[in-house]
Design a protein around this motif. Structure first.
Motif, short mmCIF file in Angstrom:
data_model
loop_
_atom_site.label_atom_id
_atom_site.label_comp_id
_atom_site.label_asym_id
_atom_site.label_seq_id
_atom_site.Cartn_x
_atom_site.Cartn_y
_atom_site.Cartn_z
N MET A 1 0.85 -1.19 0.00
CA MET A 1 0.00 0.00 0.00
C MET A 1 0.88 1.24 0.00
O MET A 1 1.85 1.35 0.76
CB MET A 1 -0.91 0.01 1.23
N ASN A 2 0.58 2.19 -0.87
CA ASN A 2 1.40 3.38 -1.01
C ASN A 2 1.26 4.31 0.19
O ASN A 2 0.21 4.42 0.79
CB ASN A 2 1.03 4.15 -2.27
N VAL A 3 2.37 4.96 0.53
CA VAL A 3 2.39 5.99 1.57
C VAL A 3 1.97 7.30 0.93
O VAL A 3 2.42 7.66 -0.16
CB VAL A 3 3.79 6.12 2.18
N SER A 4 1.11 8.04 1.59
CA SER A 4 0.66 9.33 1.08
C SER A 4 1.83 10.32 1.02
O SER A 4 2.63 10.41 1.95
CB SER A 4 -0.44 9.89 1.98
N VAL A 5 1.93 11.05 -0.09
CA VAL A 5 2.99 12.04 -0.27
C VAL A 5 2.39 13.41 0.04
O VAL A 5 1.51 13.90 -0.67
CB VAL A 5 3.56 12.02 -1.70
N PHE B 1 12.03 10.24 0.74
CA PHE B 1 13.25 9.90 0.02
C PHE B 1 13.05 10.10 -1.47
O PHE B 1 11.97 9.81 -2.00
CB PHE B 1 13.63 8.42 0.24
N ILE B 2 14.09 10.56 -2.17
CA ILE B 2 14.07 10.64 -3.63
C ILE B 2 15.28 9.86 -4.16
O ILE B 2 16.42 10.16 -3.83
CB ILE B 2 14.12 12.09 -4.14
N VAL C 1 7.88 6.94 5.66
CA VAL C 1 7.95 8.11 4.77
C VAL C 1 7.80 7.63 3.33
O VAL C 1 8.12 6.48 3.01
CB VAL C 1 9.28 8.89 4.93
N PRO C 2 7.32 8.49 2.43
CA PRO C 2 7.19 8.09 1.03
C PRO C 2 8.55 7.98 0.34
O PRO C 2 9.50 8.69 0.68
CB PRO C 2 6.35 9.22 0.42
N GLY D 1 6.33 -0.46 -6.32
CA GLY D 1 5.95 0.06 -5.01
C GLY D 1 6.31 1.50 -4.71
O GLY D 1 6.12 1.95 -3.58
N ALA D 2 6.81 2.26 -5.70
CA ALA D 2 7.13 3.67 -5.44
C ALA D 2 5.88 4.42 -5.00
O ALA D 2 4.77 4.12 -5.43
CB ALA D 2 7.71 4.32 -6.69
N ASP D 3 6.08 5.42 -4.16
CA ASP D 3 4.96 6.21 -3.65
C ASP D 3 4.71 7.46 -4.49
O ASP D 3 3.64 8.08 -4.38
CB ASP D 3 5.24 6.63 -2.20
#
Length: 304
Positions: A1-5, A44-45, A76-77, A101-103
């Protein structure tokens, strides 16, 4: 499940550590990620300019993504940078990031080709329409020779998943132009280390940082103090930080910041060819900046 950005706070543009034999150094990568999380960073980027994106293989980008997702563990996203020459390739990278799985995504304009306004808007729009992930446009005409103007953002605003801008025009008035034109439609993230405090005070929501890769605590202190209105305290740390922050606006920013992260114990000097590690007088000059700063490291002020 994606983390909200949420597109606010401090987002390191992460370094990509390599071993002496030019493989990904995932244990060192994860050590740096833990240091960032311990400092309280907000996202993170992966695979930006500092991450040596142009030299990474696609499977290496996926390995870095999987590693960061494992360390983050939903806290964290994790964003993936897209920097491609062709629209088809950029869409493919976006699909890969989403399926692994990237957010969210950070998008650079077309590489190498100096696209005009219509071509650039079409490039960004074509990618955005092919993914459900939230997107931050990287606006950096200084390095990439393409300016995404207010008029272009008027077109891009029609796409709901284009949500944020990494503001790296080096023109602080552009922050006010964007706010006047769009209010809070786009989140704005300051993207130039040597203008970061100014960008926050002009209304940016966050800071996409470079020297945070070596100095996460100091970066977070400046952000939190600025947002709390404790400008004098933020400024004192920022003035100490400036000689280091200037390492971020040099063509060899990767080598310079990797040397800084090595000095603070959360990085290594190894880079991928055609980059070469620093030698001689240049290395000594950069080390002098780093070591002088470390010798005078400030006691960090807390928010009250």
């Amino acid at each position: 499940m994606n983390v909200s950005v949420k597109w606010e706070g401090v987002y390191p543009a992460l370094l990509t550590p390599f071993t002496a034999d030019d493989q990904l150094d995932l244990p060192l990568f994860e050590k740096n990620l833990h240091a960032q999380l311990d400092a309280g960073i907000h996202g993170f980027i992966i695979g930006g300019s500092l991450g040596e994106a142009s030299t990474l293989l696609n499977d290496e980008k996926i390995a870095l993504l999987e590693s960061a997702l494992g360390v983050s563990d939903g806290r964290v996203p994790v964003l993936v940078n897209i920097a491609e020459q062709g629209t088809k390739q950029a869409i493919a990278r976006a699909h890969e990031a989403e399926s692994n799985g990237a957010d969210g995504l950070m998008l650079l304009p077309p590489m190498r080709y100096p696209a005009d306004s219509r071509e650039t808007v079409t490039f960004f729009s074509s990618i955005a329409q092919e993914t459900s992930l939230p997107i931050m446009i990287y606006n950096n005409p200084y390095d990439y020779k393409i300016m995404t103007t207010v008029a272009m953002f008027e077109e891009l605003a029609k796409l709901p998943n284009i949500q944020a801008v990494k503001e790296s025009t080096r023109d602080l008035t552009n922050i006010t132009r964007m706010r006047n034109a769009f209010g809070d439609r786009f989140k704005l993230m300051g993207g130039v280390d040597t203008l970061a405090l100014e960008a926050l005070l002009m209304g940016c929501d966050g800071w996409v940082g470079g020297l945070v890769d070596a100095f996460p605590q100091e970066t977070m202190a400046i952000y939190e103090l600025a947002k709390a209105g404790q400008v004098a305290e933020a400024l004192a740390i920022y003035r100490w930080f400036m000689p280091l922050l200037e390492l971020d606006i040099h063509p060899k920013l990767v080598q310079y910041i990797k040397l800084a992260a090595t000095a603070t114990g959360i990085g290594s000097e190894y880079v991928r060819a055609p980059r070469l590690t620093l030698v001689g007088a240049e290395r000594e000059q950069v080390l002098q900046v780093i070591q002088t700063s470390l010798a005078n490291r400030p006691v960090l002020t807390t928010v009250h």
